[in-house]
Design a protein around this motif. Sequence first.
Motif, short mmCIF file in Angstrom:
data_model
loop_
_atom_site.label_atom_id
_atom_site.label_comp_id
_atom_site.label_asym_id
_atom_site.label_seq_id
_atom_site.Cartn_x
_atom_site.Cartn_y
_atom_site.Cartn_z
N ASP A 1 0.84 -1.19 0.00
CA ASP A 1 0.00 0.00 0.00
C ASP A 1 0.87 1.24 0.00
N VAL A 2 0.65 2.14 -0.94
CA VAL A 2 1.43 3.37 -1.01
C VAL A 2 0.98 4.31 0.11
N ILE A 3 1.94 4.84 0.86
CA ILE A 3 1.64 5.80 1.92
C ILE A 3 2.24 7.15 1.54
N GLU A 4 2.10 8.14 2.40
CA GLU A 4 2.53 9.49 2.07
C GLU A 4 4.04 9.54 1.81
N PRO A 5 4.47 10.29 0.78
CA PRO A 5 5.90 10.43 0.52
C PRO A 5 6.59 11.12 1.69
N ALA A 6 7.87 10.80 1.86
CA ALA A 6 8.65 11.42 2.93
C ALA A 6 10.13 11.23 2.63
N ALA A 7 10.95 11.97 3.36
CA ALA A 7 12.41 11.85 3.20
C ALA A 7 12.99 10.90 4.23
#
Length: 294
Positions: free
Chosen positions: A271-277
Amino acid sequence: MTGTRSAVVINPAKVTDLDGRRKEICAALADAGWPEPLWLETTPEDPGCGQTRQALGEGVDVLFVCGGDGTVMACAGELAGTSVALAVLPSGTGNLLAANLRVPSDVLDGVGLATRGQRRRIDVGSLESYCFTVMAGIGFDASMLEATSDRMKARIGPSAYVLAALRHLRDRPMRLRIRLDGHPAMRRRARTLLVANVGRLEGGVELLPDALPDDGLFDVAVLTPRHLRDWLALAWGVLRRRPVVPRMETFRARRVEVIADRPYPREVDGDVIEPAATLNAVVRPAALWICVPP
Protein backbone atom coordinates in the motif's frame (compact mmCIF):
# COMPACT_ATOMS: atom_id res chain seq x y z
CA MET A 1 -23.16 -24.72 20.00
CA THR A 2 -19.88 -24.24 21.88
CA GLY A 3 -16.43 -23.98 20.41
CA THR A 4 -13.74 -21.54 19.39
CA ARG A 5 -15.08 -18.03 18.88
CA SER A 6 -14.07 -16.36 15.64
CA ALA A 7 -14.71 -13.30 13.52
CA VAL A 8 -14.40 -12.63 9.80
CA VAL A 9 -13.14 -9.25 8.64
CA ILE A 10 -13.89 -9.10 4.94
CA ASN A 11 -13.20 -6.51 2.25
CA PRO A 12 -16.34 -6.45 0.05
CA ALA A 13 -14.37 -4.89 -2.81
CA LYS A 14 -12.23 -8.04 -3.10
CA VAL A 15 -15.09 -10.57 -3.20
CA THR A 16 -17.45 -10.99 -6.15
CA ASP A 17 -20.15 -13.01 -4.32
CA LEU A 18 -20.28 -11.74 -0.74
CA ASP A 19 -23.32 -13.78 0.32
CA GLY A 20 -21.88 -16.93 -1.22
CA ARG A 21 -18.54 -16.40 0.54
CA ARG A 22 -20.31 -15.93 3.88
CA LYS A 23 -22.30 -19.15 3.50
CA GLU A 24 -19.13 -21.00 2.45
CA ILE A 25 -17.13 -19.86 5.49
CA CYS A 26 -19.96 -20.38 7.98
CA ALA A 27 -20.66 -23.88 6.67
CA ALA A 28 -16.98 -24.85 6.92
CA LEU A 29 -16.80 -23.57 10.50
CA ALA A 30 -20.02 -25.38 11.42
CA ASP A 31 -18.58 -28.63 10.03
CA ALA A 32 -15.58 -28.14 12.33
CA GLY A 33 -17.85 -27.60 15.34
CA TRP A 34 -17.23 -23.86 15.59
CA PRO A 35 -20.09 -21.41 16.20
CA GLU A 36 -21.11 -18.87 13.56
CA PRO A 37 -18.47 -16.13 13.33
CA LEU A 38 -18.90 -12.44 13.93
CA TRP A 39 -19.14 -10.95 10.42
CA LEU A 40 -17.51 -7.55 9.90
CA GLU A 41 -17.12 -5.74 6.57
CA THR A 42 -14.45 -3.15 5.90
CA THR A 43 -15.27 0.27 4.46
CA PRO A 44 -13.31 2.80 2.39
CA GLU A 45 -12.89 4.80 5.60
CA ASP A 46 -11.80 1.84 7.75
CA PRO A 47 -9.77 -0.93 6.06
CA GLY A 48 -10.02 -3.27 9.05
CA CYS A 49 -8.66 -1.57 12.18
CA GLY A 50 -11.99 -0.72 13.81
CA GLN A 51 -13.49 -4.06 12.84
CA THR A 52 -10.57 -5.88 14.46
CA ARG A 53 -10.91 -3.85 17.64
CA GLN A 54 -14.60 -4.74 17.71
CA ALA A 55 -13.76 -8.45 17.33
CA LEU A 56 -11.21 -8.23 20.14
CA GLY A 57 -13.82 -6.61 22.32
CA GLU A 58 -16.13 -9.54 21.64
CA GLY A 59 -13.47 -11.94 22.92
CA VAL A 60 -12.72 -13.91 19.74
CA ASP A 61 -9.92 -16.46 19.59
CA VAL A 62 -9.29 -16.40 15.83
CA LEU A 63 -9.72 -13.57 13.33
CA PHE A 64 -10.21 -14.56 9.70
CA VAL A 65 -9.14 -11.87 7.23
CA CYS A 66 -10.68 -12.13 3.80
CA GLY A 67 -9.05 -9.53 1.57
CA GLY A 68 -5.73 -8.42 0.15
CA ASP A 69 -2.47 -7.39 1.80
CA GLY A 70 -3.89 -4.00 2.79
CA THR A 71 -6.70 -5.61 4.79
CA VAL A 72 -4.27 -8.08 6.37
CA MET A 73 -1.94 -5.21 7.31
CA ALA A 74 -4.74 -3.25 8.99
CA CYS A 75 -5.92 -6.24 11.02
CA ALA A 76 -2.41 -7.42 11.93
CA GLY A 77 -1.59 -4.03 13.39
CA GLU A 78 -4.43 -4.41 15.88
CA LEU A 79 -3.76 -8.09 16.65
CA ALA A 80 -0.02 -7.65 17.28
CA GLY A 81 0.74 -8.16 20.93
CA THR A 82 -2.48 -10.08 21.63
CA SER A 83 -3.13 -13.82 21.93
CA VAL A 84 -5.68 -13.82 19.09
CA ALA A 85 -4.54 -15.67 15.96
CA LEU A 86 -4.79 -14.25 12.44
CA ALA A 87 -6.10 -16.60 9.74
CA VAL A 88 -5.60 -15.29 6.20
CA LEU A 89 -8.20 -16.13 3.54
CA PRO A 90 -6.54 -14.62 0.44
CA SER A 91 -8.95 -12.64 -1.73
CA GLY A 92 -6.94 -9.75 -3.18
CA THR A 93 -4.40 -9.51 -5.97
CA GLY A 94 -1.25 -9.50 -3.85
CA ASN A 95 -1.56 -11.80 -0.83
CA LEU A 96 2.18 -11.75 -0.25
CA LEU A 97 2.03 -12.75 3.40
CA ALA A 98 -0.09 -15.78 2.52
CA ALA A 99 2.29 -16.72 -0.31
CA ASN A 100 5.37 -16.43 1.90
CA LEU A 101 3.82 -18.59 4.63
CA ARG A 102 2.42 -21.12 2.12
CA VAL A 103 -1.15 -20.40 3.21
CA PRO A 104 -3.54 -22.02 0.69
CA SER A 105 -5.45 -19.74 -1.68
CA ASP A 106 -8.64 -21.83 -1.45
CA VAL A 107 -11.05 -20.44 1.17
CA LEU A 108 -12.15 -23.82 2.51
CA ASP A 109 -8.54 -24.95 2.87
CA GLY A 110 -7.79 -21.72 4.70
CA VAL A 111 -10.65 -22.26 7.13
CA GLY A 112 -9.50 -25.84 7.67
CA LEU A 113 -6.01 -24.61 8.43
CA ALA A 114 -7.35 -22.45 11.26
CA THR A 115 -9.70 -25.05 12.72
CA ARG A 116 -6.92 -27.67 12.89
CA GLY A 117 -5.05 -25.42 15.29
CA GLN A 118 -1.57 -25.01 13.75
CA ARG A 119 -0.16 -21.67 14.97
CA ARG A 120 3.10 -19.77 14.58
CA ARG A 121 4.41 -16.53 16.05
CA ILE A 122 5.88 -14.13 13.51
CA ASP A 123 7.55 -10.75 13.72
CA VAL A 124 5.91 -7.54 12.59
CA GLY A 125 7.45 -4.23 11.65
CA SER A 126 6.48 -0.78 12.92
CA LEU A 127 6.90 2.28 10.72
CA GLU A 128 5.43 5.46 12.19
CA SER A 129 1.73 4.63 12.70
CA TYR A 130 1.88 1.64 10.33
CA CYS A 131 2.38 -2.05 11.03
CA PHE A 132 3.71 -4.35 8.31
CA THR A 133 4.13 -8.10 8.02
CA VAL A 134 5.72 -8.32 4.55
CA MET A 135 7.93 -5.30 3.80
CA ALA A 136 8.22 -1.54 3.64
CA GLY A 137 10.10 0.42 1.03
CA ILE A 138 11.11 3.80 -0.33
CA GLY A 139 11.83 4.74 -3.94
CA PHE A 140 11.37 2.62 -7.05
CA ASP A 141 9.16 -0.09 -5.53
CA ALA A 142 6.69 2.47 -4.16
CA SER A 143 6.67 4.36 -7.48
CA MET A 144 5.92 1.09 -9.28
CA LEU A 145 3.05 0.27 -6.92
CA GLU A 146 1.66 3.78 -7.27
CA ALA A 147 1.64 3.40 -11.06
CA THR A 148 -0.16 0.02 -10.96
CA SER A 149 -3.94 0.36 -11.05
CA ASP A 150 -6.35 -2.14 -9.53
CA ARG A 151 -8.01 -2.42 -12.94
CA MET A 152 -4.75 -3.51 -14.59
CA LYS A 153 -3.98 -5.97 -11.79
CA ALA A 154 -7.42 -7.53 -12.24
CA ARG A 155 -6.95 -7.77 -16.01
CA ILE A 156 -3.40 -9.07 -16.38
CA GLY A 157 -2.28 -10.05 -12.86
CA PRO A 158 1.40 -9.67 -11.84
CA SER A 159 2.31 -8.45 -15.35
CA ALA A 160 0.72 -5.12 -14.38
CA TYR A 161 3.67 -4.52 -12.04
CA VAL A 162 6.15 -5.13 -14.85
CA LEU A 163 4.46 -2.52 -17.05
CA ALA A 164 4.44 -0.03 -14.19
CA ALA A 165 8.10 -0.75 -13.42
CA LEU A 166 9.13 0.06 -16.99
CA ARG A 167 7.84 3.60 -16.53
CA HIS A 168 10.24 4.24 -13.66
CA LEU A 169 13.46 2.50 -14.73
CA ARG A 170 15.06 5.84 -15.60
CA ASP A 171 14.06 7.71 -12.46
CA ARG A 172 17.00 9.41 -10.78
CA PRO A 173 18.60 7.63 -7.80
CA MET A 174 18.01 8.67 -4.21
CA ARG A 175 20.82 9.91 -1.98
CA LEU A 176 20.42 7.99 1.26
CA ARG A 177 21.97 7.87 4.70
CA ILE A 178 21.25 4.44 6.21
CA ARG A 179 21.75 3.65 9.90
CA LEU A 180 21.30 0.04 11.10
CA ASP A 181 20.89 -0.71 14.82
CA GLY A 182 22.47 2.61 15.75
CA HIS A 183 25.77 1.97 13.93
CA PRO A 184 27.45 4.75 11.94
CA ALA A 185 25.44 5.79 8.89
CA MET A 186 26.23 4.47 5.42
CA ARG A 187 25.77 6.65 2.35
CA ARG A 188 24.33 5.18 -0.83
CA ARG A 189 22.92 6.33 -4.17
CA ALA A 190 20.07 3.85 -4.49
CA ARG A 191 16.99 3.31 -6.58
CA THR A 192 15.07 1.59 -3.81
CA LEU A 193 15.50 0.39 -0.25
CA LEU A 194 13.39 -2.43 1.17
CA VAL A 195 12.94 -3.42 4.80
CA ALA A 196 11.61 -6.97 4.66
CA ASN A 197 10.10 -9.43 7.10
CA VAL A 198 9.78 -12.07 4.35
CA GLY A 199 11.56 -12.41 1.04
CA ARG A 200 9.09 -13.40 -1.67
CA LEU A 201 7.72 -10.80 -4.10
CA GLU A 202 4.92 -10.77 -6.66
CA GLY A 203 5.02 -13.63 -9.13
CA GLY A 204 6.94 -15.87 -6.71
CA VAL A 205 10.24 -13.97 -7.12
CA GLU A 206 12.54 -14.68 -4.14
CA LEU A 207 14.33 -11.38 -3.63
CA LEU A 208 15.59 -12.34 -0.17
CA PRO A 209 15.51 -16.15 0.01
CA ASP A 210 17.08 -16.27 3.50
CA ALA A 211 14.54 -13.92 5.10
CA LEU A 212 12.60 -15.54 7.95
CA PRO A 213 9.42 -14.08 9.47
CA ASP A 214 10.28 -15.20 13.00
CA ASP A 215 14.00 -14.52 13.46
CA GLY A 216 13.57 -11.12 15.17
CA LEU A 217 15.39 -9.36 12.34
CA PHE A 218 14.62 -7.39 9.19
CA ASP A 219 16.36 -8.27 5.95
CA VAL A 220 17.31 -5.00 4.27
CA ALA A 221 17.90 -4.75 0.51
CA VAL A 222 19.54 -1.71 -1.09
CA LEU A 223 19.24 -1.72 -4.88
CA THR A 224 21.71 0.50 -6.73
CA PRO A 225 21.31 -0.04 -10.52
CA ARG A 226 22.42 2.93 -12.62
CA HIS A 227 21.59 1.82 -16.16
CA LEU A 228 19.30 -0.59 -17.96
CA ARG A 229 22.06 -3.19 -18.13
CA ASP A 230 22.39 -2.96 -14.33
CA TRP A 231 18.67 -3.65 -13.96
CA LEU A 232 18.97 -6.66 -16.25
CA ALA A 233 21.97 -8.03 -14.34
CA LEU A 234 20.17 -7.52 -11.03
CA ALA A 235 16.98 -9.21 -12.27
CA TRP A 236 18.96 -12.13 -13.72
CA GLY A 237 20.84 -12.60 -10.47
CA VAL A 238 17.62 -12.63 -8.43
CA LEU A 239 15.86 -15.04 -10.80
CA ARG A 240 18.87 -17.40 -10.81
CA ARG A 241 19.12 -17.11 -6.99
CA ARG A 242 22.76 -16.17 -7.16
CA PRO A 243 24.47 -15.86 -3.75
CA VAL A 244 25.71 -12.39 -4.78
CA VAL A 245 23.32 -10.29 -6.86
CA PRO A 246 24.83 -7.42 -8.87
CA ARG A 247 23.80 -3.96 -7.72
CA MET A 248 22.08 -5.24 -4.57
CA GLU A 249 23.43 -5.09 -1.03
CA THR A 250 21.74 -6.93 1.82
CA PHE A 251 21.92 -6.41 5.57
CA ARG A 252 20.13 -7.58 8.72
CA ALA A 253 19.01 -5.34 11.54
CA ARG A 254 16.36 -4.79 14.20
CA ARG A 255 16.13 -1.04 13.63
CA VAL A 256 16.49 0.71 10.27
CA GLU A 257 16.75 4.51 9.95
CA VAL A 258 16.86 6.05 6.48
CA ILE A 259 17.21 9.73 5.58
CA ALA A 260 16.88 10.73 1.91
CA ASP A 261 17.86 13.94 0.13
CA ARG A 262 14.19 14.78 -0.50
CA PRO A 263 10.73 13.17 -0.12
CA TYR A 264 10.18 9.99 -2.14
CA PRO A 265 7.24 7.58 -2.57
CA ARG A 266 6.96 4.96 0.18
CA GLU A 267 4.96 1.78 0.69
CA VAL A 268 4.06 -0.69 3.41
CA ASP A 269 2.85 -4.19 2.50
CA GLY A 270 2.01 -3.07 -1.03
CA ASP A 271 0.00 0.00 0.00
CA VAL A 272 1.43 3.37 -1.01
CA ILE A 273 1.64 5.80 1.92
CA GLU A 274 2.53 9.49 2.07
CA PRO A 275 5.90 10.43 0.52
CA ALA A 276 8.65 11.42 2.93
CA ALA A 277 12.41 11.85 3.20
CA THR A 278 12.62 9.25 5.98
CA LEU A 279 11.91 5.57 6.48
CA ASN A 280 12.35 4.46 10.08
CA ALA A 281 11.33 0.90 10.97
CA VAL A 282 11.61 -1.22 14.12
CA VAL A 283 10.97 -4.96 14.38
CA ARG A 284 8.56 -6.34 16.99
CA PRO A 285 9.74 -9.93 17.52
CA ALA A 286 7.14 -12.71 17.76
CA ALA A 287 4.32 -10.16 18.04
CA LEU A 288 1.66 -11.90 15.96
CA TRP A 289 0.07 -15.33 16.14
CA ILE A 290 -0.88 -16.63 12.69
CA CYS A 291 -2.48 -19.83 11.36
CA VAL A 292 -0.04 -21.66 9.09
CA PRO A 293 0.37 -25.05 7.40
CA PRO A 294 2.32 -27.71 9.35
